[in-house]
Design a protein around this motif. Structure first.
Motif, mmCIF file in Angstrom:
data_model
loop_
_atom_site.group_PDB
_atom_site.id
_atom_site.type_symbol
_atom_site.label_atom_id
_atom_site.label_comp_id
_atom_site.label_asym_id
_atom_site.label_seq_id
_atom_site.Cartn_x
_atom_site.Cartn_y
_atom_site.Cartn_z
ATOM 1 N N ASP A 164 8.286 7.754 -110.700
ATOM 2 C CA ASP A 164 8.241 9.191 -110.443
ATOM 3 C C ASP A 164 6.770 9.593 -110.290
ATOM 4 O O ASP A 164 6.004 9.542 -111.249
ATOM 5 N N GLU A 165 6.384 9.990 -109.084
ATOM 6 C CA GLU A 165 4.982 10.258 -108.802
ATOM 7 C C GLU A 165 4.415 11.387 -109.657
ATOM 8 O O GLU A 165 3.259 11.346 -110.069
ATOM 9 N N LYS A 166 5.230 12.421 -109.929
ATOM 10 C CA LYS A 166 4.734 13.546 -110.715
ATOM 11 C C LYS A 166 4.487 13.149 -112.156
ATOM 12 O O LYS A 166 3.489 13.539 -112.765
ATOM 13 N N ILE A 167 5.399 12.365 -112.710
ATOM 14 C CA ILE A 167 5.208 11.900 -114.087
ATOM 15 C C ILE A 167 3.999 10.971 -114.164
ATOM 16 O O ILE A 167 3.191 11.051 -115.094
ATOM 17 N N ALA A 168 3.866 10.080 -113.179
ATOM 18 C CA ALA A 168 2.721 9.166 -113.153
ATOM 19 C C ALA A 168 1.408 9.936 -113.057
ATOM 20 O O ALA A 168 0.425 9.598 -113.729
ATOM 21 N N LEU A 169 1.404 10.994 -112.236
ATOM 22 C CA LEU A 169 0.201 11.802 -112.093
ATOM 23 C C LEU A 169 -0.144 12.502 -113.402
ATOM 24 O O LEU A 169 -1.303 12.525 -113.830
ATOM 25 N N ALA A 170 0.873 13.075 -114.063
ATOM 26 C CA ALA A 170 0.632 13.776 -115.332
ATOM 27 C C ALA A 170 0.079 12.818 -116.385
ATOM 28 O O ALA A 170 -0.853 13.160 -117.128
ATOM 29 N N LEU A 171 0.639 11.617 -116.457
ATOM 30 C CA LEU A 171 0.145 10.619 -117.405
ATOM 31 C C LEU A 171 -1.290 10.212 -117.074
ATOM 32 O O LEU A 171 -2.130 10.082 -117.970
#
Length: 269
Positions: free
Chosen positions: A10-17
């Motif tokens: 999930d790109e959004k979760i990866a970005l947030a992390l």
């Protein structure tokens, strides 16, 4: 500087992390599937792997077992992540010898605490600390005043915020829509952004993603909104928000959050 591999499709979760971890001084890489994860792990030799259980073309448990069999990653700590509430997953994760199981949506304090237990102490960035992806530019900057970008389409609110920031010894500039907000952030590289969620020519969430993708180091973002929808707060923190305020907000509380975020990101004030 500790290195962390994020295995998350999930790109959004990866970005947030990525934003949260870089803010604490960690070097990060992202892999979207098992094949990419193994290649990145062997090549980069991370100090920790955050591994999503649900992955395209496989699952995190199988991948964790494969990583345990490789000499390059046999001793690398693994924290599994999942959106599932299945109580048996934690037991299975511990049986595999992983360092823990983190449930989505992530709680920032729980994430930091779990990583701290793995490393023994959290890595903190301080003034002058650099990231492999690039240092925050200090050219033509005041040695003391920090730059705050205010992205707000209501001119009265924007003016009020700018005056309060300047009164606190901070430099403030204003952008009135999502496009100019992203453009200003990339051009000026502010130390912190106050970002309204409801904006002309886009919205605060999409603007935040664009800003973080186009800056070499993560920038703390505090979201502002007049909406009372509870999912907005959840989405903001999923994107790595440094704060979230509903209008009308208490000015002193907002200023305190700004100072706290600058300190947490190693920028100081």
């Amino acid at each position: 500087m500790k290195k962390i591999l994020i295995v998350e499709d999930d790109e959004k979760i990866a970005l947030a992390l990525t934003i949260r971890l870089k803010a604490h001084g960690y070097t990060t890489w992202v892999a979207g599937d098992g094949v990419m994860a193994i290649a990145a792990a062997v090549h980069n030799r991370p100090d920790l792997i955050l591994l999503d259980i649900a992955l395209p073309g496989g699952n995190g448990f199988t991948l964790a077992e494969q990583l345990r069999q490789l000499p390059e990653t046999r001793e690398t700590p693994i924290i599994l992540t999942t959106a599932s509430q299945d109580p048996d997953l934690r037991k299975k994760a511990l049986a595999l010898g992983t360092s823990g199981l983190l449930r989505k949506p992530f709680d920032a304090e729980e994430l930091a605490s779990m990583i701290q237990k793995v490393f023994g102490r959290p890595d903190k960035i301080g003034p002058g600390t650099s990231h492999e992806s690039g240092d925050r530019s200090t050219e033509s900057r005041s040695p003391t005043a920090k730059r705050i970008l205010i992205v707000e389409d209501d001119p009265k609110i924007a003016m009020s915020l700018a005056l309060r920031m300047k009164a606190a010894g901070l430099e403030a500039t204003v952008a009135e829509d999502a496009v100019s907000g992203v453009r200003s952030a990339v051009a000026q590289r502010p130390d912190l952004i106050l970002l309204d969620i409801s904006l002309p020519a886009g919205n605060g969430f999409s603007a935040a993603e664009a800003i973080q993708r186009n800056l070499p180091t993560p920038t703390p973002i505090i979201f502002l909104t007049a909406s009372k929808l509870p999912e907005l707060r959840r989405k903001a923190f999923q994107l790595g928000a440094a704060g979230f305020f509903e209008k009308p907000y208490e000015p002193a509380s907002l200023l305190a959050a700004v100072k706290r975020a600058l300190t947490d990101y190693g920028i100081g004030i």
